[in-house]
Design an enzyme around this catalytic site. Structure first.
Site, PDB file in Angstrom:
ATOM      1  CD  GLU A  35      -3.034  -0.210  -0.236  1.00  0.00           C
ATOM      2  OE1 GLU A  35      -3.058  -0.127  -1.087  1.00  0.00           O
ATOM      3  OE2 GLU A  35      -3.591  -1.339   0.265  1.00  0.00           O
ATOM      4  CB  THR A  54       4.651   0.366  -2.481  1.00  0.00           C
ATOM      5  OG1 THR A  54       3.478  -0.512  -2.716  1.00  0.00           O
ATOM      6  CG2 THR A  54       5.044  -0.007  -0.924  1.00  0.00           C
ATOM      7  CG  ASP A  55       0.712   3.132  -6.158  1.00  0.00           C
ATOM      8  OD1 ASP A  55       0.922   3.963  -5.403  1.00  0.00           O
ATOM      9  OD2 ASP A  55      -0.707   3.141  -6.911  1.00  0.00           O
ATOM     10  CB  SER A 103     -24.576   9.549 -13.352  1.00  0.00           C
ATOM     11  OG  SER A 103     -24.408   8.683 -12.144  1.00  0.00           O
ATOM     12  CB  ALA A 144     -15.811   1.243  -0.431  1.00  0.00           C
ATOM     13  N   GLY A 145     -12.943   2.348  -1.118  1.00  0.00           N
ATOM     14  CA  GLY A 145     -11.463   2.055  -1.637  1.00  0.00           C
ATOM     15  C   GLY A 145     -11.265   0.942  -2.528  1.00  0.00           C
ATOM     16  CB  SER A 203     -15.767   3.571  -7.823  1.00  0.00           C
ATOM     17  OG  SER A 203     -15.563   4.583  -7.137  1.00  0.00           O
ATOM     18  CB  SER A 204     -12.455   7.300  -9.315  1.00  0.00           C
ATOM     19  OG  SER A 204     -11.328   6.927  -8.694  1.00  0.00           O
ATOM     20  CG  ASP A 207      -6.124   2.353  -7.606  1.00  0.00           C
ATOM     21  OD1 ASP A 207      -5.595   1.928  -6.869  1.00  0.00           O
ATOM     22  OD2 ASP A 207      -6.503   3.672  -6.853  1.00  0.00           O
TER      23      ASP A 207
END
Ligand code: GLA
Length: 381
Positions: free
Chosen positions: A31, A33-34, A65, A119-120, A123-124, A168
């Site tokens: 986490e 780290t990217d 939407s 929620a992590g 979704s984006s 992501d």
């Protein structure tokens, strides 16, 4: 869900759409780290964003939407970021394609999905990847996957104002059913690991917390890491990112940096090593060892990197003494969202029955729980 989106499209625009999807992601370990050019271990999941699209022979993007029940129209020849609004992600990707020389034509779009927002679960990133792929397919651009990933990430930087790493968008586009991805965020070399969990489930427990300052805190962490790198470069100009640093070098620059920067760097160096160790554990099918590293990761995220929150800490602490939970940690950027847990299948129900009321009696809300499976990345529906 797909049928509903498609039928809404047909009712609204009276034509047949092209329908594509892109999934949300989990991250087993690695986490923050990217953007430090290190390693991560994400996977695409069975929650996705779906985009229905068709050309409209105008110079406008017309979007509806489903989740926000809201329409948005923008002019393809004149638009800019609209931070905080869902349309900014769509415009962000459109702008990236245009800048790369792709002639985006007018389009009608309806989108929706089942990835919980905030929620992590990215979704984006899923929306960005779905829109990029939808436009590329609709107009025959054949944008390579790597470019799609970069455009989606740039959309987040420029149109959403979050200096995110590549994880992501990469996971959403490149996910593979039944596999996790071990990704080197510097070279973008990656390997798919089959995740054999015959007796265990991946359970996400959602605190429901969405920190309003999460974006600025995220960008701040990135700056703090950069401060550590700059101090190290004075001793060794070869150092390009925290990925290149070890504990000895960190010790050597200790007096040149603040305690906070020291803690941030320490966490990243440790977490990077943990990802490498964890993939060895997975190779050996040592799930217990893997789970221990998840707990260590959470400890570092909470104490050194300071991106956890009391609700996340509570959920992780709750599982610590439970034999049926191999590992638990906060997931994603932090300051709220979900924990990811590896739980014995037969005990999933019991855990839910116990942890939900315990959380509720402390924080007044019942956490949502999602059992997820690993699925393919972006594609045609
Ligand atoms: C967010 C960012 C990712 C990554 C994670 C933390 O999800 O978008 O790039 O930095 O946080 O690991």
């Amino acid at each position: 869900m797909t049928d509903k989106i498609t039928s809404t499209f047909k009712e609204t625009f009276s034509k047949e759409p092209l329908v594509v999807y892109s999934p949300g992601r989990i991250n087993l370990i690695g986490e923050h780290t990217d953007y430090n050019m290190g390693f991560v271990m994400p996977a695409a999941i069975d929650k996705k964003m779906i985009v229905a699209i068709a050309a409209n022979q105008t110079r406008q993007g017309r979007i509806y939407s489903m989740d926000f029940e809201e329409e948005f129209v923008f002019d393809l020849d004149s638009f800019g970021p609209y931070k905080g609004h869902w349309a900014t992600y769509i415009m962000g990707v459109t702008a990236q394609l245009q800048q790369a020389g792709y002639a985006v034509q007018g389009f009608d779009m309806v989108f929706g999905g089942d990835i919980p927002v905030g929620a992590g679960l990215s979704s984006s990133a899923a929306l960005e990847a779905a829109v990029g792929f939808a436009l590329s397919t609709l107009f025959g651009f054949h944008v390579p996957k790597r470019s799609l990933i970069h455009y989606a990430q740039k959309a987040e930087h420029i149109f959403a104002g979050v200096q995110c790493g590549i994880m992501d968008q990469f996971a959403s586009v490149m996910g593979k059913k039944g596999h996790v991805i071990r990704l080197d965020c510097r070279s973008l070399d990656f390997q798919y690991f089959p995740l054999h969990l015959p007796n265990h489930s991946i359970l996400l427990i959602d605190t429901g917390v969405k920190h309003s300052l999460a974006d600025s805190a995220y960008n701040k962490r990135r700056e703090e890491c950069q401060t550590g790198v700059a101090a190290a470069q004075k001793l060794n100009p070869e150092i390009k990112s925290l990925r290149d640093m070890d504990m000895d070098l960190l010790e050597a620059i200790k007096s040149d940096i603040s305690q906070t920067v020291l803690n941030r760097c320490k966490y990243i160096i440790e977490e990077n090593n943990r990802v490498l160790d964890s993939s060895e554990s997975l190779d050996k099918n040592d799930l217990v060892g893997f789970g221990e590293k998840m707990y260590q990761s959470h400890e570092g995220l909470s104490k050194l990197y300071e991106v956890s929150c009391p609700e996340l800490d509570f959920l992780v602490d709750y599982t610590k003494d439970l034999e049926d939970v191999l590992g638990s940690r906060m997931m994603g950027g932090g300051f709220g969202g979900c924990t990811i847990n590896i739980v014995e299948k037969s005990k999933v129900r019991t855990l839910q029955d116990n942890i939900k009321p315990a959380f509720e009696s402390k924080y007044g809300v019942t956490p949502k729980v999602y059992e997820v499976s690993l699925e393919d990345g972006t594609g045609l529906m």
